[in-house]
Design a protein around this motif. Structure first.
Motif, PDB file in Angstrom:
ATOM      1  N   THR A  70       0.711   3.288  10.584  1.00  0.00           N
ATOM      2  CA  THR A  70       1.129   2.891   9.245  1.00  0.00           C
ATOM      3  C   THR A  70       2.336   1.955   9.295  1.00  0.00           C
ATOM      4  N   VAL A  72       5.115   0.417   6.386  1.00  0.00           N
ATOM      5  CA  VAL A  72       5.591   0.424   4.995  1.00  0.00           C
ATOM      6  C   VAL A  72       6.417  -0.831   4.784  1.00  0.00           C
ATOM      7  N   SER A  74       7.858  -3.504   1.502  1.00  0.00           N
ATOM      8  CA  SER A  74       8.015  -3.748   0.060  1.00  0.00           C
ATOM      9  C   SER A  74       7.548  -2.554  -0.757  1.00  0.00           C
ATOM     10  N   GLY A  75       7.797  -1.347  -0.233  1.00  0.00           N
ATOM     11  CA  GLY A  75       7.453  -0.129  -0.948  1.00  0.00           C
ATOM     12  C   GLY A  75       5.990   0.239  -0.912  1.00  0.00           C
ATOM     13  N   ARG A  76       5.196  -0.483  -0.149  1.00  0.00           N
ATOM     14  CA  ARG A  76       3.760  -0.219  -0.077  1.00  0.00           C
ATOM     15  C   ARG A  76       3.370   0.160   1.346  1.00  0.00           C
ATOM     16  N   THR A  77       2.525   1.177   1.480  1.00  0.00           N
ATOM     17  CA  THR A  77       2.094   1.667   2.795  1.00  0.00           C
ATOM     18  C   THR A  77       0.739   1.077   3.151  1.00  0.00           C
ATOM     19  N   TYR A  78       0.663   0.487   4.337  1.00  0.00           N
ATOM     20  CA  TYR A  78      -0.584  -0.045   4.874  1.00  0.00           C
ATOM     21  C   TYR A  78      -0.967   0.768   6.115  1.00  0.00           C
ATOM     22  N   SER A  95      -4.820   0.346   1.890  1.00  0.00           N
ATOM     23  CA  SER A  95      -3.612   0.519   1.099  1.00  0.00           C
ATOM     24  C   SER A  95      -3.986   0.978  -0.298  1.00  0.00           C
ATOM     25  N   LYS A  96      -3.343   2.053  -0.750  1.00  0.00           N
ATOM     26  CA  LYS A  96      -3.590   2.611  -2.074  1.00  0.00           C
ATOM     27  C   LYS A  96      -5.075   2.861  -2.317  1.00  0.00           C
ATOM     28  N   LYS A 150       0.337 -13.306   3.249  1.00  0.00           N
ATOM     29  CA  LYS A 150       0.528 -11.861   3.205  1.00  0.00           C
ATOM     30  C   LYS A 150      -0.280 -11.139   4.274  1.00  0.00           C
TER      31      LYS A 150
END
Length: 248
Positions: A70, A72, A74-78, A95-96, A150
């Motif tokens: 994993t 993390v 910019s506050g997002r988990t990949y 992600s999400k 990105k």
């Protein structure tokens, strides 16, 4: 046997039993009178700065690597499972709850996802009518598309490793460990708050496990130097979206 000798024997047995439990638990250092670096590549005897430097050098010189775990940002988990080489990369990203595949051949980046993924896109650009066209296809990502910058980083071996493998703060050694049956030496940044890195003591000093500082994810590295092929997908499997991809 004297009482003193008997006492020493019992203490030695107790120490041996305790050490066996510690070794079974994880760390190898501190109990055995044997040199923990015996039979290794010798990196464990170096200072933490040199260990990190040699790990980075080994990583950059390897032609290929697989990384999973994993990240993390910019506050997002990949959640990643990627295979990377100098001229491309391929693998999956989640992600999400949205999963997709990435494929980069040279500078050309493709994104492949199912209808559920595209259905989460912003409907203001007419995406709803395009879902059937995009479903399960390798969609070419235009180089000027924000999505290119990105996501192409997830397929760029040198860029990704350079950004991930640097620990922050004062470096220190944290003992000898084992990752997937391979002996390692662990170094930390600011006692772990700046990240931890396990470096192989067998063969080349490749990074094997990284815990990023600040709870920014955990990654495992494997298949160092094992080549794999990346090729342009078949014409019938690709779609040229022709403009900026929908926001997802």
């Amino acid at each position: 046997m004297t009482a003193i000798a008997q006492g020493r024997t019992r203490r030695a047995a107790l120490v041996s039993a305790t050490c066996a439990l510690v070794v079974t638990g994880a760390a190898l250092a501190g109990c055995s009178s044997e040199d923990p670096d015996a039979g290794t590549n010798g990196v464990g005897k170096l200072g933490p700065d040199r260990i990190q430097s040699q790990a980075l050098t080994a990583a950059r010189s390897a032609g290929a690597v697989r990384l999973s775990g994993t990240v993390v940002t910019s506050g997002r988990t990949y959640t990643l499972d990627m295979r990377l080489k100098d001229d491309g990369g391929t693998g999956s990203v989640t992600s999400k709850g949205a999963a997709f595949r990435l494929l980069r051949v040279g500078k050309q980046l493709y994104l492949k996802a199912n209808a559920d993924f595209w259905n989460h896109a912003d409907g203001s650009d007419g995406t709803a009518g395009a879902v059937g066209k995009l479903d399960g296809k390798y969609v070419r990502v235009p180089t000027r598309d924000p999505a290119y910058k990105k996501f192409s980083g997830f397929t760029d071996k040198d860029l990704l490793l350079s950004g991930l493998l640097a620990l922050h703060g004062t470096l220190a050694k944290d003992g000898h460990y084992e990752q997937s049956g391979v002996r390692t030496v662990r170094i930390t940044g600011d006692k772990g708050s700046g990240g931890t890195l396990d470096v192989s003591l067998e063969g080349k000093p490749y990074p094997l496990r990284l815990v990023r500082g600040g709870g920014a994810g955990t990654l495992r590295f494997s298949d160092w130097g094992k080549d794999f092929s990346v090729a342009q997908p078949a014409k019938g499997e690709t779609v040229d979206y022709g403009r900026q991809l929908p926001t997802s």
